[in-house]
Design a protein around this motif. Structure first.
Motif, short mmCIF file in Angstrom:
data_model
loop_
_atom_site.label_atom_id
_atom_site.label_comp_id
_atom_site.label_asym_id
_atom_site.label_seq_id
_atom_site.Cartn_x
_atom_site.Cartn_y
_atom_site.Cartn_z
N SER B 33 0.84 -1.19 0.00
CA SER B 33 0.00 0.00 0.00
C SER B 33 0.88 1.24 0.00
N ILE B 34 0.99 1.83 -1.18
CA ILE B 34 1.91 2.95 -1.35
C ILE B 34 1.42 4.17 -0.58
N ALA B 35 0.10 4.45 -0.68
CA ALA B 35 -0.45 5.66 -0.05
C ALA B 35 -0.27 5.58 1.47
N ARG B 36 -0.48 4.40 2.00
CA ARG B 36 -0.32 4.19 3.45
C ARG B 36 1.13 4.48 3.87
N ASN B 37 2.05 4.03 3.05
CA ASN B 37 3.46 4.29 3.35
C ASN B 37 3.76 5.78 3.40
N ILE B 38 3.18 6.52 2.45
CA ILE B 38 3.49 7.95 2.37
C ILE B 38 2.89 8.68 3.54
N ALA B 43 -2.88 8.01 9.37
CA ALA B 43 -3.87 8.42 8.39
C ALA B 43 -5.12 7.54 8.44
N THR B 44 -6.27 8.18 8.18
CA THR B 44 -7.53 7.43 8.14
C THR B 44 -7.68 6.76 6.79
N ALA B 45 -8.65 5.84 6.73
CA ALA B 45 -8.90 5.11 5.48
C ALA B 45 -9.28 6.08 4.36
N GLU B 46 -10.06 7.14 4.71
CA GLU B 46 -10.48 8.10 3.67
C GLU B 46 -9.27 8.85 3.11
N GLN B 47 -8.40 9.25 4.05
CA GLN B 47 -7.20 9.99 3.60
C GLN B 47 -6.38 9.12 2.66
N VAL B 48 -6.24 7.83 3.03
CA VAL B 48 -5.47 6.91 2.18
C VAL B 48 -6.14 6.80 0.81
N ALA B 49 -7.46 6.63 0.79
CA ALA B 49 -8.18 6.50 -0.48
C ALA B 49 -7.99 7.75 -1.32
#
Lengths: 617, 313
Positions: B33-38, B43-49
């Motif tokens: 999960s690239i976004a999670r790494n950044i 971060a919340t699930a919405e922010q990740v999405a």
């Protein structure tokens, strides 16, 4: 002469071992030679010691690899931490041992992966060729064009820090080196007779590959593996040095980076991992070199003709100094001979200090307008004799006895060890010339035929390029080339073998020499072309009134062309005399045997015998 | 000849395409999960999405690849996920630093390796022995270890050279050459020993060819045989050796720049790798492959010019 000379001269050529038929024999001698070489022993001992330390690391290491004593950081060596501690208070000796374990295992993994991919792919591509080979060559091209470290950075970015993943990736990346090596080796033996024989006798492809081909590639693969393991260690350590390795593992690369961070506080932390790395990689490099040397020594024994360069002995400079002084006059009454070879001996220094004689006590002479044939089997020393007259012996050859004189002057005076190049370079091309055996390999493929004819004339005769060009075209016509302009501007690969041999004959007579030495001038040619070339030689010789030494294994050629003949066997002159006498009434048994082995004038016994090829010297 | 160059150029472009596709899929398929790494764990699930949408990660891989290709063709290699600096800009400021060093080392390697290799092949004897021992030592010590040793002894212990080489060409050529000499030396040692060794065997192989003996028999001088015939025939092998050295050096220079704190491609590549900053990693790989293709093309052209068989057909 201080060197002991083998009086037995040279025996019959050593039976050439076919690698496929005698794998074990070859291997055992290679291993023995490897163990006799000090470098081989040293490298094996280093690698064995490092492997033992690595295997026994859990037993030998006083501490766990990551155990840290925060109260004792960057400590100097003492009885507890024999090499001191690092900035986190970890024991350097223990980490070095565990590092060895990981380093060697990762190098093995890398080499294993590379072999597992490269070897079978190379076998298939080399044995079957076709589409598989085309596709794999293409893939190899791509893999070879990627710098290893950049690929490993990419792999690290994609998969995270893992020694094993990065070494598998590096193994894939480096597999082309095994692929190429195997493919080339297989291609070169694929069409060998013994593989054909195995195929005809009904062996499956698999067992042919296993038995014959694998034994050929085995040694090169070991050499390659030593090199690749070294590269793998360097690359893996580099990655760890950059801080991109697995932080939980003790490795030499991590230790080096740790030491570099504390270089102002304790530079000895750098020393141990760097030393360990250099020692291991150095051991691998030395091992590879030692195995290569052991294999090449074997080659030297198999092909004595191509005896490799041995280092010059102390006698050589003395001989060179001697030659600058005035040269003794030749014996009175022999000046009129064009060439006179007296008691000539030629030898090669061996590794054990002795000298192996390939020419022993050979005497003959040639006069103007005369053709002397030198006949003998391959290995009889006939070519070595010819090259002594030309002064074109290999660097390591020694004149061990006798003298050579050309037109009343010594080129090799009695007692000289080497042919004096200063004397010969005035004669070569201008007064003595040479027609080689193999037409194609004796022309430089990078230059046009015209260039190769014109340049010697410009250099030797000092004429202009334009004049040399005219003469070259005339010469090409003289040797029977129909379209001289086209041949003149052609490159060697654009003409046929027979044509190339005519070009070489034209080159040999271009500077109007007094003596032409022809070394098997027709052996490499088609039978129909052979007769033409011999006719040409005789016609030119009569027209220009030159002396010719014709080296051959073929009595037919001798009978056709020569005035006198010298028969050689095992480096010695067996018999010498007018061609008629020797052909009709050979005195020596060896000459009779040679004559009897000729096919001309015999009733063919069966198809098999009459279609048999002549042995090529 | 022109057709030959065009063919080589075409196959270079194919390689570029294949490597870019392989790298792209390798990087994006496997790196979780690239976004999670950044964004980090907070971060919340919405922010990740949202981040995933922003980076275009919610689209299929193939679509993403071709949009990357389309952008790349117009000179846009994306932006760093962490610093938002356009990748093309980072490369443009760093490539000159790295390439001056690589080319300086390469020219020195070519000159030294050719000289040493040819002299060893022609003279043999003790010269050859020394070269071979030197080659073994050079082969045994990785370039970056040589760099570390040079810095420690010459810069830190003896203070003869600056330990870091951040001086730019603007501060005068003397100071710049002085500060660059250690990294260049570290880069070229392996290249010189390895190159000299292979050039030596290439020259020996040519010297043993039959046509050399025939040239001698024609009365051509040793010097002319060596310079006009032997070196010319050995040149393709030498060029191939040097091009492989250059390719290897593109990797080695990454570590050397890290050791000497040079603002070249190395620190960029290392930082991007550590953070899985994939657009930057892609950019680094593309730059490398382009350099390799250009170098190989130049070698092919030179070889074609040297070898009449290629030239004529």
């Amino acid at each position: 002469m201080s060197d002991s000379v083998e009086t037995a001269a040279v025996a019959a050529p050593a039976p050439s071992l076919h690698p496929g038929q005698s794998g074990t024999v070859v291997r055992s001698t290679v291993v023995r030679r490897l163990l006799r070489n000090p470098l081989g022993i040293i490298s094996l001992a280093i690698l064995l010691a490092i492997s033992l330390l690595a295997v026994l690391a859990p037993v030998l290491a006083p501490f766990q690899e990551n155990y840290s004593n925060i109260a004792k950081t960057l400590a100097a060596p003492d009885s507890v931490n024999i090499l001191g501690t690092d900035s986190a208070g970890r024991d350097v000796w223990s980490r070095l041992l565990f590092g060895a374990q990981l380093t060697l295992l990762s190098a093995l993994l890398c080499a294993g992966v590379a072999i597992a991919i490269g070897l079978p792919a190379g076998l298939i591509a080399g044995y079957y060729g076709g589409k598989f080979e085309a596709v794999s060559n293409w893939a190899v091209g791509i893999l070879m064009s990627l710098p290893g470290l950049i690929v490993l950075l990419t792999i690290r970015a994609a998969f995270g820090p893992s020694v094993w993943i990065s070494m598998i990736a590096f193994g894939i990346l480096i597999s082309p080196s095994y692929f190429r090596l195997t493919r080339t080796a297989v291609q070169s033996v694929r069409n060998e007779l013994y593989v054909d024989a195995a195929r005809v006798s009904g062996l499956s492809d698999l067992s042919i590959i296993a038995r014959h081909i694998f034994s050929v590639v085995r040694a090169p693969i070991i050499i390659q593996t030593a090199a690749i393991a070294g590269v793998a260690i360097a690359v893996q350590s580099g990655l760890e040095f950059l801080g991109l390795g697995d932080p939980t593992k003790a490795t030499w690369g991590v230790m080096l980076s740790e030491g570099f961070k504390n270089v102002y506080l304790n530079p000895t932390l750098l020393f141990w991992p760097a030393f360990a790395m250099a020692l291991t990689i150095g051991g691998l490099v030395l091992l590879g070199n030692a195995i290569r040397d052991a294999l090449e020594d074997g080659e030297k024994i198999k092909h004595r003709k191509k005896a490799a360069k041995l280092k010059g002995t102390t006698a050589a400079p003395a001989a060179a100094r001697l030659s600058r002084k005035s040269v003794a006059a030749v014996d009175a009454g022999t000046e009129h001979h064009l060439v006179k070879v007296t008691n000539l001996g030629v030898g090669y220094p061996q590794a054990d200090g002795s000298i192996k004689k390939v020419v022993d006590d050979v005497s003959f002479h040639v006069d103007r307008g005369e053709i002397l044939g030198i006949v003998g089997e391959s290995g009889s020393g006939k070519s070595q004799t010819a090259f002594s007259i030309l002064g074109l012996l290999p660097d390591n050859a020694r004149i061990v006895a006798g003298s050579i004189q050309f037109d009343g002057n010594y080129t090799v005076a009695p007692g000289e060890e080497r042919v004096d190049q200063a004397r010969l370079s005035k004669l070569r091309g201008k007064r003595i010339s040479y027609i080689p055996q193999e037409p194609m390999s004796n022309l430089d493929p990078a230059f046009t035929i015209g260039y190769q004819l014109v340049t010697p004339m410009v250099r030797v005769l000092g004429i202009s390029k334009e004049e040399a060009r005219k003469r070259a075209l005339k010469l090409l016509t003289d040797v029977g080339i129909v379209n001289p302009e086209r041949t003149f501007s052609a490159y060697p690969h654009e003409v046929s073998g027979g044509m190339a041999q005519r070009v070489l004959i034209a080159g040999a007579i271009s500077c109007e020499p007094d003596l032409v030495i022809a070394d098997e001038p027709t052996t490499a040619l088609d039978v129909t072309v052979q007769a033409d070339v011999l006719d040409l030689l005789r016609e030119l010789q009569q027209r220009l009134n030159i002396g010719v030494i014709l080296v051959t294994h073929n009595f037919g050629v001798v009978a056709d062309l020569c005035d006198r003949v010298a028969v050689m066997q095992n480096g010695r002159l067996v018999e010498e005399g007018p061609v008629r006498d020797i052909l009709r009434n050979p005195k020596e048994r060896y000459t009779r045997t040679l004559l009897a082995s000729m096919l001309e004038g015999k009733t063919p016994m069966s198809m098999l015998v009459s279609s048999q090829k002549e042995p090529v010297a | 000849m022109i057709r030959f160059i065009l063919k080589r150029l075409g196959s270079g472009l194919v390689v570029l395409f294949v490597v870019s596709a392989l790298t792209f899929f390798l990087l994006y398929v496997s790196s979780g999960s690239i976004a999670r790494n950044i964004l980090g764990d907070q971060a919340t699930a919405e922010q990740v999405a949202m981040k995933e949408h922003e980076l275009g990660l919610d689209q299929p891989l193939v679509v993403r690849y071709f949009s990357w290709v389309a952008d790349a063709l117009s000179g846009n290699l994306g932006a760093s996920w962490f610093t938002s600096e356009p990748v093309a800009n980072s490369l443009a400021t760093r490539i000159p630093v790295t390439m001056t060093m690589v080319f300086a080392a390469m020219i020195l390697i070519a000159v030294c390796a050719a000289l040493i290799g040819v002299i060893a092949a022609v003279k043999r004897g003790w010269v050859d022995r020394v070269v071979q021992v030197g080659a073994i030592i050079g082969d045994s010590i990785p370039g970056f270890v040589i760099g570390v040793i040079l810095v420690t002894i010459l810069a830190i212990q003896l203070g003869l050279f600056p330990a870091t080489s951040t001086i730019s060409p603007e501060s005068g050529p003397d100071a710049w050459v002085y500060s660059m000499s250690l990294p260049v030396i570290a880069l070229l040692v392996n290249g010189v020993t390895g190159g000299a060794q292979q050039i030596r065997s290439a020259v020996i192989k040519q010297l043993e060819r039959d046509y050399v003996r025939t040239l001698r028999s024609r009365g051509i001088g040793e010097r002319e045989i060596l310079f006009r015939h032997v070196l010319r025939s050995a040149a393709p092998a030498g060029l191939t050796v040097l091009s492989l050295q250059l390719i290897g050096m593109l990797g080695g220079v990454v570590i050397i720049e890290q050791i000497f704190a040079l603002p070249g491609m190395g620190p960029l590549a290392v930082a991007a790798t550590g953070q899985s900053d994939l657009p930057v990693v892609m950019g680094v790989v593309m730059y490398t492959v382009v350099v390799v293709i250009v170098v190989n093309l130049l070698v092919d052209i030179l070889n074609g010019w040297l070898n009449p068989k290629v030239r004529v057909s």
